[in-house]
Design a protein around this motif. Structure first.
Motif, PDB file in Angstrom:
ATOM      1  N   ARG A 149       0.967  -1.156  -0.451  1.00 22.09           N
ATOM      2  CA  ARG A 149       0.249  -0.346  -0.256  1.00 22.09           C
ATOM      3  C   ARG A 149       0.660   1.175  -0.195  1.00 22.09           C
ATOM      4  NH1 ARG A 149      -2.462  -1.616   4.341  1.00 22.09           N
ATOM      5  NH2 ARG A 149      -1.921  -0.819   5.943  1.00 22.09           N
ATOM      6  N   THR A 150       2.129   0.921   0.235  1.00 20.87           N
ATOM      7  CA  THR A 150       2.421   2.690  -0.161  1.00 20.87           C
ATOM      8  C   THR A 150       3.948   2.294  -0.978  1.00 20.87           C
ATOM      9  OG1 THR A 150       3.068   2.511   2.248  1.00 20.87           O
ATOM     10  CG2 THR A 150       4.322   3.609   1.707  1.00 20.87           C
ATOM     11  N   ILE A 151       3.961   3.425  -1.287  1.00 23.37           N
ATOM     12  CA  ILE A 151       5.254   3.763  -2.285  1.00 23.37           C
ATOM     13  C   ILE A 151       6.675   4.231  -2.019  1.00 23.37           C
ATOM     14  CG2 ILE A 151       5.595   4.881  -5.037  1.00 23.37           C
ATOM     15  CD1 ILE A 151       2.776   4.825  -5.440  1.00 23.37           C
ATOM     16  N   SER A 152       7.661   3.969  -2.042  1.00 25.02           N
ATOM     17  CA  SER A 152       8.945   4.487  -1.734  1.00 25.02           C
ATOM     18  C   SER A 152       9.533   4.887  -3.088  1.00 25.02           C
ATOM     19  CB  SER A 152       9.481   3.523  -0.984  1.00 25.02           C
ATOM     20  OG  SER A 152       8.903   3.843   0.053  1.00 25.02           O
ATOM     21  N   GLU A 153      10.232   6.055  -3.007  1.00 25.98           N
ATOM     22  CA  GLU A 153      11.266   6.885  -4.454  1.00 25.98           C
ATOM     23  C   GLU A 153      12.553   6.371  -4.038  1.00 25.98           C
ATOM     24  OE1 GLU A 153      11.028  10.651  -4.330  1.00 25.98           O
ATOM     25  OE2 GLU A 153      11.525  10.774  -7.125  1.00 25.98           O
ATOM     26  N   LEU A 154      13.312   5.578  -4.877  1.00 26.60           N
ATOM     27  CA  LEU A 154      14.703   5.819  -5.065  1.00 26.60           C
ATOM     28  C   LEU A 154      15.344   6.424  -5.998  1.00 26.60           C
ATOM     29  CD1 LEU A 154      15.184   1.786  -4.779  1.00 26.60           C
ATOM     30  CD2 LEU A 154      16.165   3.224  -2.894  1.00 26.60           C
ATOM     31  N   ARG A 155      16.295   7.799  -4.863  1.00 26.52           N
ATOM     32  CA  ARG A 155      16.659   9.011  -6.182  1.00 26.52           C
ATOM     33  C   ARG A 155      18.578   7.752  -6.794  1.00 26.52           C
ATOM     34  NH1 ARG A 155      15.026  12.279  -9.131  1.00 26.52           N
ATOM     35  NH2 ARG A 155      12.402  13.655  -7.894  1.00 26.52           N
ATOM     36  N   MET A 156      18.829   8.464  -7.596  1.00 28.12           N
ATOM     37  CA  MET A 156      19.841   8.436  -8.817  1.00 28.12           C
ATOM     38  C   MET A 156      20.637   9.399  -7.641  1.00 28.12           C
ATOM     39  SD  MET A 156      19.331   5.227  -9.532  1.00 28.12           S
ATOM     40  CE  MET A 156      17.560   4.610  -9.837  1.00 28.12           C
ATOM     41  N   PRO A 157      22.046   9.939  -6.834  1.00 31.88           N
ATOM     42  CA  PRO A 157      22.113   8.722  -6.475  1.00 31.88           C
ATOM     43  C   PRO A 157      21.546   7.920  -5.878  1.00 31.88           C
ATOM     44  CG  PRO A 157      23.839  10.284  -6.186  1.00 31.88           C
ATOM     45  CD  PRO A 157      22.616  10.917  -6.997  1.00 31.88           C
ATOM     46  N   LEU A 158      21.674   7.157  -5.227  1.00 31.81           N
ATOM     47  CA  LEU A 158      21.199   6.025  -4.939  1.00 31.81           C
ATOM     48  C   LEU A 158      20.570   6.393  -3.052  1.00 31.81           C
ATOM     49  CD1 LEU A 158      21.882   2.206  -6.079  1.00 31.81           C
ATOM     50  CD2 LEU A 158      19.491   3.596  -6.971  1.00 31.81           C
ATOM     51  N   GLN A 159      19.341   6.766  -3.050  1.00 32.33           N
ATOM     52  CA  GLN A 159      19.051   6.372  -1.336  1.00 32.33           C
ATOM     53  C   GLN A 159      17.276   7.357  -1.304  1.00 32.33           C
ATOM     54  OE1 GLN A 159      20.872  10.339  -0.854  1.00 32.33           O
ATOM     55  NE2 GLN A 159      19.074  11.542  -0.633  1.00 32.33           N
ATOM     56  N   LEU A 160      16.983   6.147   0.041  1.00 33.91           N
ATOM     57  CA  LEU A 160      14.956   6.654  -0.273  1.00 33.91           C
ATOM     58  C   LEU A 160      15.082   7.721   0.172  1.00 33.91           C
ATOM     59  CD1 LEU A 160      12.810   4.786  -0.359  1.00 33.91           C
ATOM     60  CD2 LEU A 160      13.195   4.285   2.620  1.00 33.91           C
ATOM     61  N   THR A 161      13.959   8.434  -0.486  1.00 30.67           N
ATOM     62  CA  THR A 161      13.868   9.712  -0.439  1.00 30.67           C
ATOM     63  C   THR A 161      12.204   9.953   0.133  1.00 30.67           C
ATOM     64  OG1 THR A 161      13.723  10.212  -3.652  1.00 30.67           O
ATOM     65  CG2 THR A 161      15.368  10.451  -1.764  1.00 30.67           C
ATOM     66  N   GLN A 162      11.097   9.444  -0.788  1.00 36.84           N
ATOM     67  CA  GLN A 162       9.624   9.994   0.282  1.00 36.84           C
ATOM     68  C   GLN A 162       9.525   8.441  -0.018  1.00 36.84           C
ATOM     69  OE1 GLN A 162       8.288  11.604  -3.125  1.00 36.84           O
ATOM     70  NE2 GLN A 162       8.390  14.227  -1.961  1.00 36.84           N
ATOM     71  N   ARG A 163       7.817   8.137   0.596  1.00 36.60           N
ATOM     72  CA  ARG A 163       7.205   7.171   1.205  1.00 36.60           C
ATOM     73  C   ARG A 163       5.887   7.827   1.607  1.00 36.60           C
ATOM     74  NH1 ARG A 163       8.405   3.601   6.055  1.00 36.60           N
ATOM     75  NH2 ARG A 163       7.152   2.499   5.337  1.00 36.60           N
ATOM     76  N   VAL A 164       4.805   7.027  -0.206  1.00 38.19           N
ATOM     77  CA  VAL A 164       3.847   7.948  -0.083  1.00 38.19           C
ATOM     78  C   VAL A 164       2.688   6.624  -0.131  1.00 38.19           C
ATOM     79  CG1 VAL A 164       2.074   9.282  -1.899  1.00 38.19           C
ATOM     80  CG2 VAL A 164       4.432   9.181  -2.322  1.00 38.19           C
ATOM     81  N   PRO A 165       2.410   7.058   1.641  1.00 36.51           N
ATOM     82  CA  PRO A 165       1.602   6.141   1.929  1.00 36.51           C
ATOM     83  C   PRO A 165       0.166   5.681   0.626  1.00 36.51           C
ATOM     84  CG  PRO A 165       1.197   7.575   3.472  1.00 36.51           C
ATOM     85  CD  PRO A 165       2.196   7.753   2.622  1.00 36.51           C
ATOM     86  N   GLY A 166      -0.756   4.464   0.983  1.00 39.62           N
ATOM     87  CA  GLY A 166      -1.897   4.240   0.596  1.00 39.62           C
ATOM     88  C   GLY A 166      -2.988   4.224   1.097  1.00 39.62           C
TER      89      GLY A 166
END
Length: 166
Positions: A149-166
């Motif tokens: 139910r949650t979408i995460s975003e991996l940015r280049m250079p890599l790191q987990l940046t945002q979480r959008v709960p569903g």
């Protein structure tokens, strides 16, 4: 274990020590087969559980491991079994498992090979849903977390940046 005769040798053929080895199969009905794959650095790279295999360069069906740069390789992602769900190609080989997101790249910008052991980095611990493949949007990779139910975003250079709960 079944085999294939590649070349019939004469009865007096001499083989030098260390010129061959007997390998156990990595994939079978009882062991399981790769669950995901991607083309990366001129190879077909496939993964299952905590391991990934790269084919010989330019020969996507050849997974016979070797010791020189263009032969196939096998590397673990960690010391724990963490079922692999997806793979993606960027500057690094990206892998999503049930427990985390991992990147693998060769040392000092060199391609991963039997001679170049990859640097494995845990990029995040969101975990990936089995039913949802990652989607690349510009410089970001969108992944569905293991809760589905949650979408995460991996940015280049890599790191987990945002979480959008569903």
């Amino acid at each position: 274990m079944a085999g294939e005769i590649v070349v019939v040798l004469a009865a007096d053929t001499i083989v030098t020590a260390g010129a061959w080895l007997l390998e156990a199969p990595q994939w079978s009905a009882s062991l399981g087969y790769p669950e995901c794959g991607v083309r990366f650095e001129g190879r077909l790279v496939v993964g299952r559980d905590d391991t990934f295999w790269g084919s010989a360069t330019g020969d996507y069906e050849n997974f016979a491991k070797g010791t020189v740069g263009d032969t196939a390789y096998e590397y673990p992602t960690s010391t724990e079994i963490n079922r692999m769900r997806w793979m993606a190609a960027a500057r690094s080989l990206l892998m999503g498992t049930i427990g985390n997101e991992i990147s693998a790249r060769g040392p000092t910008e060199q391609a991963i090979s039997p001679e170049n052991v990859p640097k494995i980095i845990t990029e995040g611990n969101a975990g990936s849903d089995v039913t949802c493949a990652p989607v690349q949007v510009g410089a970001a990779l969108l992944i569905c977390e293991r809760n589905g139910r949650t979408i995460s975003e991996l940015r280049m250079p890599l790191q987990l940046t945002q979480r959008v709960p569903g």
